[in-house]
Design a protein around this motif. Sequence first.
Motif, PDB file in Angstrom:
ATOM      1  N   TYR A   1       0.761  -1.345  -0.033  1.00 38.45           N
ATOM      2  CA  TYR A   1      -0.041  -0.061   0.006  1.00 38.45           C
ATOM      3  C   TYR A   1       0.732   1.458  -0.094  1.00 38.45           C
ATOM      4  O   TYR A   1       0.567   2.221  -0.476  1.00 38.45           O
ATOM      5  CB  TYR A   1      -0.913  -0.046   1.084  1.00 38.45           C
ATOM      6  CG  TYR A   1      -1.740   1.242   1.204  1.00 38.45           C
ATOM      7  CD1 TYR A   1      -2.906   1.351   0.394  1.00 38.45           C
ATOM      8  CD2 TYR A   1      -1.441   2.495   2.025  1.00 38.45           C
ATOM      9  CE1 TYR A   1      -3.606   2.559   0.483  1.00 38.45           C
ATOM     10  CE2 TYR A   1      -2.076   3.612   1.982  1.00 38.45           C
ATOM     11  CZ  TYR A   1      -3.459   3.726   1.351  1.00 38.45           C
ATOM     12  OH  TYR A   1      -3.972   4.937   1.109  1.00 38.45           O
TER      13      TYR A   1
ATOM     14  N   HIS B   1       1.786   1.822  -3.572  1.00 34.07           N
ATOM     15  CA  HIS B   1       0.678   1.821  -4.561  1.00 34.07           C
ATOM     16  C   HIS B   1      -0.292   2.708  -4.244  1.00 34.07           C
ATOM     17  O   HIS B   1      -1.175   3.296  -5.003  1.00 34.07           O
ATOM     18  CB  HIS B   1       0.286   0.598  -5.043  1.00 34.07           C
ATOM     19  CG  HIS B   1       1.501  -0.145  -5.598  1.00 34.07           C
ATOM     20  ND1 HIS B   1       1.795  -0.389  -7.109  1.00 34.07           N
ATOM     21  CD2 HIS B   1       2.087  -1.305  -5.178  1.00 34.07           C
ATOM     22  CE1 HIS B   1       2.701  -0.996  -7.105  1.00 34.07           C
ATOM     23  NE2 HIS B   1       2.881  -1.739  -6.064  1.00 34.07           N
ATOM     24  N   GLN B   2      -0.654   2.941  -2.867  1.00 30.68           N
ATOM     25  CA  GLN B   2      -1.804   3.735  -2.393  1.00 30.68           C
ATOM     26  C   GLN B   2      -3.074   3.543  -3.203  1.00 30.68           C
ATOM     27  O   GLN B   2      -3.794   4.465  -3.739  1.00 30.68           O
ATOM     28  CB  GLN B   2      -1.365   5.166  -2.691  1.00 30.68           C
ATOM     29  CG  GLN B   2      -0.179   5.573  -2.133  1.00 30.68           C
ATOM     30  CD  GLN B   2      -0.143   6.369  -0.631  1.00 30.68           C
ATOM     31  OE1 GLN B   2      -1.206   6.578  -0.356  1.00 30.68           O
ATOM     32  NE2 GLN B   2       0.819   5.765   0.102  1.00 30.68           N
ATOM     33  N   CYS B   3      -3.346   2.344  -3.384  1.00 31.49           N
ATOM     34  CA  CYS B   3      -4.712   1.990  -3.639  1.00 31.49           C
ATOM     35  C   CYS B   3      -5.470   0.618  -2.975  1.00 31.49           C
ATOM     36  O   CYS B   3      -4.656   0.129  -2.051  1.00 31.49           O
ATOM     37  CB  CYS B   3      -5.035   1.638  -5.344  1.00 31.49           C
ATOM     38  SG  CYS B   3      -3.847   0.139  -5.456  1.00 31.49           S
ATOM     39  N   SER B   4      -6.463   0.231  -3.272  1.00 29.83           N
ATOM     40  CA  SER B   4      -6.933  -0.761  -2.346  1.00 29.83           C
ATOM     41  C   SER B   4      -6.363  -2.239  -3.070  1.00 29.83           C
ATOM     42  O   SER B   4      -5.812  -2.231  -3.975  1.00 29.83           O
ATOM     43  CB  SER B   4      -8.561  -1.060  -2.874  1.00 29.83           C
ATOM     44  OG  SER B   4      -9.323   0.039  -2.174  1.00 29.83           O
TER      45      SER B   4
ATOM     46  N   LYS C   1      -2.948  -6.274 -11.449  1.00 35.81           N
ATOM     47  CA  LYS C   1      -3.955  -5.100 -11.486  1.00 35.81           C
ATOM     48  C   LYS C   1      -5.046  -5.607 -11.851  1.00 35.81           C
ATOM     49  O   LYS C   1      -5.318  -6.267 -13.029  1.00 35.81           O
ATOM     50  CB  LYS C   1      -3.479  -4.079 -12.472  1.00 35.81           C
ATOM     51  CG  LYS C   1      -3.994  -2.907 -12.681  1.00 35.81           C
ATOM     52  CD  LYS C   1      -3.325  -1.806 -13.489  1.00 35.81           C
ATOM     53  CE  LYS C   1      -4.119  -0.779 -13.488  1.00 35.81           C
ATOM     54  NZ  LYS C   1      -3.522   0.362 -14.443  1.00 35.81           N
TER      55      LYS C   1
ATOM     56  N   THR D   1      -9.265   1.874   0.464  1.00 43.92           N
ATOM     57  CA  THR D   1      -9.223   3.149   0.448  1.00 43.92           C
ATOM     58  C   THR D   1     -10.508   3.579   0.916  1.00 43.92           C
ATOM     59  O   THR D   1     -11.400   3.146   0.598  1.00 43.92           O
ATOM     60  CB  THR D   1      -8.725   3.960  -0.879  1.00 43.92           C
ATOM     61  OG1 THR D   1      -9.452   3.474  -1.967  1.00 43.92           O
ATOM     62  CG2 THR D   1      -7.566   3.678  -1.304  1.00 43.92           C
TER      63      THR D   1
ATOM     64  N   GLN E   1     -14.077   0.230  -8.148  1.00 43.26           N
ATOM     65  CA  GLN E   1     -12.640   0.814  -7.933  1.00 43.26           C
ATOM     66  C   GLN E   1     -11.789   0.131  -9.167  1.00 43.26           C
ATOM     67  O   GLN E   1     -11.129   0.744  -9.613  1.00 43.26           O
ATOM     68  CB  GLN E   1     -12.145   0.405  -6.621  1.00 43.26           C
ATOM     69  CG  GLN E   1     -12.606   1.102  -5.584  1.00 43.26           C
ATOM     70  CD  GLN E   1     -11.857   1.307  -4.106  1.00 43.26           C
ATOM     71  OE1 GLN E   1     -11.263   0.187  -4.048  1.00 43.26           O
ATOM     72  NE2 GLN E   1     -11.992   2.067  -3.368  1.00 43.26           N
TER      73      GLN E   1
ATOM     74  N   ARG F   1      -7.817   0.719  -9.782  1.00 45.91           N
ATOM     75  CA  ARG F   1      -7.375   1.161  -8.686  1.00 45.91           C
ATOM     76  C   ARG F   1      -7.505  -0.099  -7.671  1.00 45.91           C
ATOM     77  O   ARG F   1      -7.695   0.388  -6.237  1.00 45.91           O
ATOM     78  CB  ARG F   1      -8.148   2.455  -7.969  1.00 45.91           C
ATOM     79  CG  ARG F   1      -8.240   3.567  -8.781  1.00 45.91           C
ATOM     80  CD  ARG F   1      -8.661   4.933  -8.037  1.00 45.91           C
ATOM     81  NE  ARG F   1     -10.103   4.715  -7.884  1.00 45.91           N
ATOM     82  CZ  ARG F   1     -10.446   4.932  -6.695  1.00 45.91           C
ATOM     83  NH1 ARG F   1      -9.932   5.081  -5.507  1.00 45.91           N
ATOM     84  NH2 ARG F   1     -11.970   5.001  -6.533  1.00 45.91           N
ATOM     85  N   VAL F   2      -7.467  -1.164  -7.995  1.00 47.88           N
ATOM     86  CA  VAL F   2      -7.336  -2.299  -7.305  1.00 47.88           C
ATOM     87  C   VAL F   2      -6.202  -3.226  -7.523  1.00 47.88           C
ATOM     88  O   VAL F   2      -5.982  -3.671  -8.588  1.00 47.88           O
ATOM     89  CB  VAL F   2      -8.717  -3.166  -7.035  1.00 47.88           C
ATOM     90  CG1 VAL F   2      -8.635  -4.342  -6.166  1.00 47.88           C
ATOM     91  CG2 VAL F   2      -9.943  -2.140  -6.891  1.00 47.88           C
TER      92      VAL F   2
END
Length: 276
Positions: free
Chosen positions: A148, A151-154, A183, A209, A236, A241-242
Amino acid sequence: MIRKCLFPVAGYGTRFLPATKSMPKEMLPIVNKPLVQYGVEEAIGAGMKNCAMVTGRGKRAISDHFDISYELEHQISGSSKEMYLESIRGVLNEGIFTQVRQREMKGLGHAILTGEALIGDEAFGVLLSDDLCLNDGPGVLSQMTELYEEHQCSIVAIQEVPMDEVHKYGVISGEDLGSGLYKVDDMVEKPSAEDAPSNLAIIGRYILTPDIFDILRSTEPGSGGEVQITDALQTQARQGRVLAYKFKGLRFDCGTVPGFVEATNYVYENVYTNNG
Ligand code: G1P
């Protein structure tokens, strides 16, 4: 830094009746430690000291477990039996425990949305204590928090399962980024083998997130007539974003009797006997 972990612990545990008639399934012990304590230790080990429990009726034993028992402390104080309380004392000293009640059982997505009051506007972990994960190095949530940071995403934890078992899980497909990371481009809750996008099954570890709460609010009930976190995450995922992560370690499905027995044997032979 992720500080909070949500524990949806309101479920009934019907597979373990009559044991779970008046005792929460999360309090079933794997040898000498309740399932939920394994989860709490994993979360605290990952730096998530705020353990936010989404409980329900009949779950008081969980709150009591993460509190001091004055009678017991008084009774065994100074005796050789004190050592048996050591592991829970460690957890109590380090963790902060909060709770909210889920009044109706409307699915995992609904349970997570109920936890919003305890989480607020920050990324958080989710741990399903039915999935017991054990390994020598950093726990699964620790592995995921590291990802996390980058990458700062779920992020969802995944594992390959036989095709005839995909109907029990949320299943993902995605682009293989190497090192066990994908991804995600598609996710389906409890698909039939024919409809499954792969055999990569979600297991009960998530980093989410906080925008997931707004998404959950507008997510219609899906599989089983329940609000599914998998469906909210799909929103997401469509925005890229996952991530899904094939974690390092063993996982036991303690939500079923065979998995529970397997975990018990494993812990008895490999963890308990070595430590004590
Ligand atoms: C839940 C999730 C599912 C996930 C599973 C992991 O299902 O909805 O996507 O694969 O946990 O254990 P449940 O086991 O609560 O039916």
